[in-house]
Design a protein around this motif. Structure first.
Motif, PDB file in Angstrom:
ATOM      1  N   ASP A 126       2.154  -2.350   4.518  1.00  0.00           N
ATOM      2  CA  ASP A 126       1.607  -3.768   4.021  1.00  0.00           C
ATOM      3  C   ASP A 126       0.279  -4.104   4.575  1.00  0.00           C
ATOM      4  OD1 ASP A 126       1.334  -6.666   3.486  1.00  0.00           O
ATOM      5  OD2 ASP A 126       3.253  -7.142   4.318  1.00  0.00           O
ATOM      6  N   GLY A 127      -0.612  -4.318   3.658  1.00  0.00           N
ATOM      7  CA  GLY A 127      -2.068  -4.423   3.881  1.00  0.00           C
ATOM      8  C   GLY A 127      -2.489  -5.848   4.383  1.00  0.00           C
ATOM      9  N   ASN A 131      -6.085  -6.755   3.394  1.00  0.00           N
ATOM     10  CA  ASN A 131      -5.881  -5.773   2.469  1.00  0.00           C
ATOM     11  C   ASN A 131      -6.527  -4.328   3.116  1.00  0.00           C
ATOM     12  OD1 ASN A 131      -5.255  -4.071   0.206  1.00  0.00           O
ATOM     13  ND2 ASN A 131      -7.369  -4.363  -0.668  1.00  0.00           N
ATOM     14  N   ILE A 132      -6.065  -3.876   4.385  1.00  0.00           N
ATOM     15  CA  ILE A 132      -6.579  -2.931   5.040  1.00  0.00           C
ATOM     16  C   ILE A 132      -5.361  -1.974   5.332  1.00  0.00           C
ATOM     17  CG2 ILE A 132      -7.467  -2.307   7.377  1.00  0.00           C
ATOM     18  CD1 ILE A 132      -9.611  -3.274   5.502  1.00  0.00           C
ATOM     19  N   VAL A 133      -5.581  -0.743   5.368  1.00  0.00           N
ATOM     20  CA  VAL A 133      -4.215   0.361   5.641  1.00  0.00           C
ATOM     21  C   VAL A 133      -4.114   0.146   7.110  1.00  0.00           C
ATOM     22  CG1 VAL A 133      -3.608   2.639   5.482  1.00  0.00           C
ATOM     23  CG2 VAL A 133      -5.196   1.756   3.698  1.00  0.00           C
ATOM     24  N   PRO A 134      -3.024   0.057   7.470  1.00  0.00           N
ATOM     25  CA  PRO A 134      -2.699  -0.054   8.985  1.00  0.00           C
ATOM     26  C   PRO A 134      -3.123   1.192   9.609  1.00  0.00           C
ATOM     27  CG  PRO A 134      -0.815  -1.112   7.847  1.00  0.00           C
ATOM     28  CD  PRO A 134      -1.682  -0.287   6.834  1.00  0.00           C
ATOM     29  N   ILE A 156       0.956  -1.282  -0.061  1.00  0.00           N
ATOM     30  CA  ILE A 156      -0.048  -0.199   0.013  1.00  0.00           C
ATOM     31  C   ILE A 156       0.953   1.422  -0.107  1.00  0.00           C
ATOM     32  CG2 ILE A 156      -1.696   1.429   1.346  1.00  0.00           C
ATOM     33  CD1 ILE A 156      -2.835  -1.499   2.427  1.00  0.00           C
ATOM     34  N   VAL A 157       0.565   2.206  -0.797  1.00  0.00           N
ATOM     35  CA  VAL A 157       1.612   3.479  -1.017  1.00  0.00           C
ATOM     36  C   VAL A 157       0.441   4.765  -0.874  1.00  0.00           C
ATOM     37  CG1 VAL A 157       3.045   2.478  -2.374  1.00  0.00           C
ATOM     38  CG2 VAL A 157       0.962   3.472  -3.718  1.00  0.00           C
TER      39      VAL A 157
END
Length: 312
Positions: free
Chosen positions: A213-214, A218-221, A169-170
């Protein structure tokens, strides 16, 4: 490695492709030149796009397509404290979701970034599902692919090319052309980059103080932040809470907002979960330990994109 590959696709120079025969002209879509293609309209401060930063007749937030100077001070940049009490500064890109949007990067079959191809997105501020945080997807193109013949999600799906989802994730906020945000940690690139959106060019910043890293979900930390406002939040007072601004030391921009992690920490994230402490405790809060001892009025009230760009 991901950072290098990602930045390699942000090149803005472009060479027009010449087909070698009439048959090629009939079967291959025409490449678009990012320098001359239409520009998408971007407004981060509309009611659809903004949460804490929504343009009014009096607050002076930039109009649609007007360049944003994130170095101009509040409300775009805040000075607070690190967990140990050192000074930090971070940009404010408003509330963002923990659900990243997809971004597509183009690679050949040997894993090399396609030269001159710019990245592709399908949502911009104000669109449902937009997020400053993007899940990286790798598009594997054929050896005869010509850069920038795919310039929309429709083109991509029609191409049949393999798309490989990653957990990377960017943080790349989409902004109007000409916007500036010059501060970064270390030697990070602070240029504005070009991308495709529905056959139009968009512009975005990149913040690589931490590649996220999601994971499988696949979740934004998230990481916590502790803040105090000039007027404590009160549902009956629309001028309270964020509308009143952060409390700061007299005559300075120094808030006593405290972040719970730094970019070198494994659990750092520029997406902060906001906890509000009583402004009566402002003077005693100067690090993470003291923030934890303050009277916490509310936890997890918002998730805001605030990449750290300076550490004392």
């Amino acid at each position: 490695m991901i950072k290098k590959m990602f930045l390699a696709t942000c090149i803005v120079a472009f060479s027009m492709y010449s087909c070698s025969s009439d048959d090629d002209n009939n079967t291959r879509p025409a490449a678009l030149d990012p320098e001359t293609a239409p520009k998408a309209s971007v407004d981060r401060f509309s009611e659809n796009a903004g949460t804490l930063m929504v343009r009014t007749a009096t607050n002076g937030l930039p109009e649609a397509n007007e360049p944003i100077n994130y170095d101009s001070g509040a409300p775009f940049i805040t000075q607070g404290f690190s967990p140990s009490g050192d000074v930090v500064r971070y940009y404010n890109f408003d509330v963002q979701s923990t659900n990243p949007a997809p971004i597509f990067l183009f690679f050949d079959t040997e894993g090399n970034a396609v030269e001159n191809q710019i990245n592709l997105i399908d949502v911009i501020p104000g669109d449902a599902g937009y997020n400053d945080f993007w899940q990286v997807n790798r598009v594997i193109v054929s050896d005869d692919y010509v850069a920038n013949t795919i310039t929309s999600m429709q083109d991509l799906l029609a191409s049949g090319y393999e798309i490989q989802a990653t957990s990377t994730i960017v943080n790349c906020p989409v902004v109007p052309e000409g916007s500036t945000a010059s501060m970064r940690l270390g030697s990070e690139d602070n240029e504005i980059h070009m991308g495709w959106y529905k056959d139009q060019v968009v512009y975005y910043f990149s913040f690589f103080e931490k590649i996220l890293d999601g994971g499988a979900s696949n979740i934004v930390p998230l990481s916590p932040i502790y803040v105090s406002f000039n007027i404590n939040p009160d549902d009956s007072n629309p001028e309270s809470g964020p509308a009143s601004g952060f409390v700061s030391e007299t005559g300075t921009d120094q808030t006593h907002n405290v972040i719970a992690s730094l970019p070198q920490d494994d659990f750092y994230s520029p997406l902060w979960s906001v906890n509000v402490y009583d402004n009566m405790d402002f003077d005693i809060v100067n690090n993470l330990s003291s923030a934890g001892m303050a009277n916490i009025l509310a936890t997890g009230v918002a998730t805001v994109n605030c990449p750290v760009v300076f550490m004392e």
